[in-house]
Design a protein around this motif. Structure first.
Motif, PDB file in Angstrom:
ATOM      1  N   ARG A 120       1.962  13.046 -53.328  1.00  0.00           N
ATOM      2  CA  ARG A 120       1.182  11.967 -52.657  1.00  0.00           C
ATOM      3  C   ARG A 120      -0.129  12.106 -53.675  1.00  0.00           C
ATOM      4  O   ARG A 120      -1.275  10.956 -53.252  1.00  0.00           O
ATOM      5  CB  ARG A 120       0.390  13.336 -51.667  1.00  0.00           C
ATOM      6  N   CYS A 121      -0.254  12.581 -54.787  1.00  0.00           N
ATOM      7  CA  CYS A 121      -1.564  12.394 -55.905  1.00  0.00           C
ATOM      8  C   CYS A 121      -1.223  11.778 -56.900  1.00  0.00           C
ATOM      9  O   CYS A 121      -2.353  11.681 -57.715  1.00  0.00           O
ATOM     10  CB  CYS A 121      -2.154  14.014 -55.784  1.00  0.00           C
ATOM     11  N   SER A 122      -0.052  12.363 -57.390  1.00  0.00           N
ATOM     12  CA  SER A 122       0.590  11.660 -58.729  1.00  0.00           C
ATOM     13  C   SER A 122       1.699  10.977 -58.552  1.00  0.00           C
ATOM     14  O   SER A 122       2.817  11.933 -58.552  1.00  0.00           O
ATOM     15  CB  SER A 122       0.094  12.410 -59.781  1.00  0.00           C
ATOM     16  N   GLY A 123       2.213   9.957 -59.727  1.00  0.00           N
ATOM     17  CA  GLY A 123       3.445   9.579 -60.026  1.00  0.00           C
ATOM     18  C   GLY A 123       3.415  10.448 -61.192  1.00  0.00           C
ATOM     19  O   GLY A 123       4.915  10.622 -61.753  1.00  0.00           O
ATOM     20  N   ALA A 124       3.404  11.654 -62.087  1.00  0.00           N
ATOM     21  CA  ALA A 124       3.944  12.282 -63.277  1.00  0.00           C
ATOM     22  C   ALA A 124       4.593  13.680 -62.948  1.00  0.00           C
ATOM     23  O   ALA A 124       4.354  13.718 -61.666  1.00  0.00           O
ATOM     24  CB  ALA A 124       2.189  12.769 -63.996  1.00  0.00           C
ATOM     25  N   ASP A 125       5.502  14.005 -63.834  1.00  0.00           N
ATOM     26  CA  ASP A 125       6.006  15.388 -63.836  1.00  0.00           C
ATOM     27  C   ASP A 125       4.568  16.238 -63.217  1.00  0.00           C
ATOM     28  O   ASP A 125       4.238  16.133 -63.491  1.00  0.00           O
ATOM     29  CB  ASP A 125       6.042  15.480 -65.143  1.00  0.00           C
ATOM     30  N   PRO A 126       5.944  16.492 -62.009  1.00  0.00           N
ATOM     31  CA  PRO A 126       5.032  18.189 -61.570  1.00  0.00           C
ATOM     32  C   PRO A 126       4.314  19.200 -62.449  1.00  0.00           C
ATOM     33  O   PRO A 126       3.175  19.641 -62.061  1.00  0.00           O
ATOM     34  CB  PRO A 126       5.828  18.869 -61.206  1.00  0.00           C
ATOM     35  N   GLU A 127       5.012  19.282 -63.521  1.00  0.00           N
ATOM     36  CA  GLU A 127       4.231  20.628 -64.721  1.00  0.00           C
ATOM     37  C   GLU A 127       3.500  19.868 -64.911  1.00  0.00           C
ATOM     38  O   GLU A 127       1.833  20.670 -65.170  1.00  0.00           O
ATOM     39  CB  GLU A 127       5.243  21.407 -65.411  1.00  0.00           C
TER      40      GLU A 127
END
Length: 211
Positions: A120-127
């Motif tokens: 919802r906030c970013s398309g980057a890697d979760p970590e």
């Protein structure tokens, strides 16, 4: 912060939040304290919400925080005491959007809440996103560095202002209801009449009743 909640409003928030989730409780407390709607407050980032909760707590109970932890090594009770200002480092800019209470509420309904929140906030890697969030706003992941006076073991313990403030409010509300009970039994006053008294005057009457 200008706290608009009186004793009656705080009791109402406590009653309304009794069977709610911690997320809902945090918004209910802020709504009672600020007069703003939970929906409006849900659009604050988690860090903004928690800063507002710290301000509310300081206005109600002071800025000193006290608690007891248990050493994971030897089981000794370790007293913890500090000023909340030590936790309130200012946030910095972030390359992605910081999560709000509305984001967290929506993500909790997903099979993988963490992945949904990051999505919802970013398309980057979760970590990487979690690390970015923590670097941008320390209040997103508050940890207290503790040390055992007996065995010397050091460890980190998470601190959550919502649960801490709710525990304080729960104790205050229970004491206040007992005061209402005592004064109503002694003088025949209604709950609104008792709560309309200043805290100082209420204690004066309680002193007479309990002497």
């Amino acid at each position: 912060m200008t706290v608009v909640a009186g004793a009656a409003e705080l009791l109402d928030a406590w009653e309304a939040g009794w069977d709610r989730t911690p997320l809902e409780r945090g918004l209910a407390l802020l709504a009672a304290g600020t007069g703003r709607s939970p929906g409006e407050l849900a659009r604050l980032t988690i860090g903004q919400r928690d800063r507002a909760l710290f301000e509310l707590r300081a206005a109600l109970f002071g800025s000193s925080l006290d608690g007891v932890s248990t050493c994971p090594e030897c089981g000794t009770d370790v007293e913890v005491s500090f000023d909340q200002e030590q936790l309130l480092d200012p946030p910095s800019s972030a390359p992605c959007r910081l999560p709000t209470s509305a984001d967290v509420a929506a993500a909790l309904s997903d099979r993988d809440p963490c992945e949904a929140l990051v999505g919802r906030c970013s398309g980057a890697d979760p970590e990487e996103t979690a690390a970015t969030w923590a670097a941008a706003d320390p209040l997103l992941d508050v940890e207290l560095c503790l040390s055992c006076p007996d065995c010397g073991r050091e460890w980190a313990e998470s601190f959550d202002i919502v649960s801490y403030l709710w525990t304080e409010l729960d104790g205050w509300c229970r004491r206040t209801l007992l005061e209402v009970h005592d004064l109503a039994a002694a003088y025949g006053w209604t709950e609104p009449q008792v709560l309309a008294l200043s805290a100082w005057r209420r204690q004066c009457y309680l002193g007479l009743v309990r002497s």
